[in-house]
Design an enzyme around this catalytic site. Structure first.
Site, PDB file in Angstrom:
ATOM      1  N   LYS A  82       0.834  -1.191   0.000  1.00  0.00           N
ATOM      2  CA  LYS A  82       0.000   0.000   0.000  1.00  0.00           C
ATOM      3  C   LYS A  82       0.872   1.245   0.000  1.00  0.00           C
ATOM      4  O   LYS A  82       1.993   1.244   0.503  1.00  0.00           O
ATOM      5  CB  LYS A  82      -0.926   0.016   1.231  1.00  0.00           C
ATOM      6  CG  LYS A  82      -1.925  -1.132   1.249  1.00  0.00           C
ATOM      7  CD  LYS A  82      -2.946  -1.002   0.139  1.00  0.00           C
ATOM      8  CE  LYS A  82      -3.951  -2.141   0.147  1.00  0.00           C
ATOM      9  NZ  LYS A  82      -3.406  -3.426  -0.272  1.00  0.00           N
ATOM     10  N   ASP A  83       0.331   2.333  -0.546  1.00  0.00           N
ATOM     11  CA  ASP A  83       1.079   3.578  -0.719  1.00  0.00           C
ATOM     12  C   ASP A  83       1.476   4.208   0.605  1.00  0.00           C
ATOM     13  O   ASP A  83       0.790   4.074   1.620  1.00  0.00           O
ATOM     14  CB  ASP A  83       0.239   4.592  -1.502  1.00  0.00           C
ATOM     15  CG  ASP A  83       0.053   4.205  -2.958  1.00  0.00           C
ATOM     16  OD1 ASP A  83       0.685   3.236  -3.394  1.00  0.00           O
ATOM     17  OD2 ASP A  83      -0.721   4.884  -3.640  1.00  0.00           O
ATOM     18  N   ARG A  84       2.586   4.946   0.584  1.00  0.00           N
ATOM     19  CA  ARG A  84       3.028   5.711   1.737  1.00  0.00           C
ATOM     20  C   ARG A  84       2.159   6.949   1.930  1.00  0.00           C
ATOM     21  O   ARG A  84       1.713   7.242   3.038  1.00  0.00           O
ATOM     22  CB  ARG A  84       4.497   6.133   1.556  1.00  0.00           C
ATOM     23  CG  ARG A  84       5.031   7.009   2.691  1.00  0.00           C
ATOM     24  CD  ARG A  84       6.368   7.629   2.303  1.00  0.00           C
ATOM     25  NE  ARG A  84       7.371   6.623   2.067  1.00  0.00           N
ATOM     26  CZ  ARG A  84       8.141   6.085   3.008  1.00  0.00           C
ATOM     27  NH1 ARG A  84       7.997   6.467   4.268  1.00  0.00           N
ATOM     28  NH2 ARG A  84       9.044   5.177   2.696  1.00  0.00           N
TER      29      ARG A  84
END
Length: 354
Positions: A82-84
């Protein structure tokens, strides 16, 4: 999106973009929650944790869990990346044979919180979640709202092309440049993570090129003679020759034509589709040979991405709030880029990753 990255994707399907907007101006503007259709046993040597994170990537969370639990990093599992630059809710598991639940209280803060924990008999496998639910706020919106509404209505009913998103290819396409470098030498990177990343990028490029041709020919959502079909959530595929005329599963977005995830073995497509795919791959002979030499077997990926439970509204005149669910391994980029040109994209490509 820069020109190099655009060339790695392909044409749009629904007439957009219809304006421009900022994406991820704040982490809260991009929220994703894993949908897990697994009944946890409540006992076993694996502790499963539903964790909300912001400003952290998945690997960093895994490292913090391992340190707090006093286990090796390989004992930490997660379903997807998942994205930061986002607020994400995702599942992790920690293998703890014969051990009580660790005290994780020292790592919880405003950036990292545990929403749920439960024991289970098995470790969490990659891609174990069934889908990802997105909540995306596009801010600084300058667009034709009437055109957006028409496009969103069509996308809800007919889906969008299932392109791999730009972050699969690295900043400015750097993963593809690196893959071509290794392919030209007929060698593989020694580091496992790098090898996997570059092979995946090369495969994704060939798939996107095939899909781009199907979009340009208005056949990405239609069955052509010789096609190979697959269901949305299935890795198996079958010849379109077995399909009954007027099969309702096509219009219901349950069944889709597929494109190649290149590797060794015979193409399962025939006729015009085989010619199209072979023609595209012939433009990248070194990458194709490199993928085959790496031992990858030919697989298929659906060309059409169904969007489940898509809703939208305008909280104010310069923002658009989207909510929708995507299957694992698919990219919210494929939804957003049909609508607007994204400005100031700090967090990358909006992945619903398996």
């Amino acid at each position: 999106m820069n020109h190099e990255t655009h060339d790695l994707l392909g044409p749009l399907a629904w007439g957009g973009p219809f304006g421009e907007a900022a994406l991820k101006a704040e982490p809260e503007h991009f929220c994703v929650t894993e949908v897990l259709d697994i009944e946890l046993a409540g006992e076993g040597e694996h502790l499963w944790l539903l964790i909300e994170k912001r400003g952290l990537n998945t690997e960093e969370v895994a490292r913090r869990l391992a340190a707090a639990a006093g286990v090796k990093l390989r004992e930490i599992s997660y379903a997807g990346l998942k994205d930061r630059q986002a607020v994400t809710c995702q599942w992790f598991s920690v293998q703890l044979p014969g051990r009580p639940d660790p005290d994780f209280s020292g790592i919880w803060n405003e950036s990292l919180q545990c929403l749920e924990s439960r024991r289970h008999r098995r470790k969490l496998q990659r891609g174990a979640h069934s889908a990802n639910r997105f909540r995306i706020l596009l801010s600084a919106l300058r667009a034709d709202r009437a055109a957006l509404d028409v496009a969103l209505t069509r996308m809800s009913a007919q889906g969008v092309p299932n392109y791999f998103g730009p972050q699969r290819f690295g900043h400015g396409g750097s993963n593809i440049a690196d893959a071509r470098n290794w392919a030209s030498r007929g060698a593989l990177p020694p580091a496992r993570g790098t090898r996997s990343r570059l092979l995946s990028a090369a495969r994704s490029l060939l798939f996107n090129r095939v899909l781009a041709q199907r979009v340009a020919g208005s056949s990405w959502n239609k069955v052509l003679p010789g096609d190979c079909l697959a269901f949305t959530d299935s890795r198996s595929h079958f010849s379109a020759d077995r399909l009954s005329p007027g099969d309702p599963r096509l219009d219901a977005l349950d069944l889709h034509p597929t494109g190649p995830l290149w590797g060794g073995g015979d193409l399962p497509v025939t006729a015009a589709v085989a010619m199209l795919e072979a023609g595209v791959v012939s433009g990248e002979p070194e990458l194709a040979a490199w993928l085959e030499a790496a031992g990858l077997e030919h697989e298929r990926r659906v060309l059409r991405l169904p969007i489940t439970a898509l809703t939208w509204h305008y909280p104010n005149p310069d923002s658009l709030l989207l909510e929708f669910t995507l299957p694992t391994g698919c990219f919210a980029t494929s939804v957003v880029r049909e609508l607007v040109t994204v400005l100031d994209e700090p967090g990358g490509g909006l992945q619903s990753e398996s």
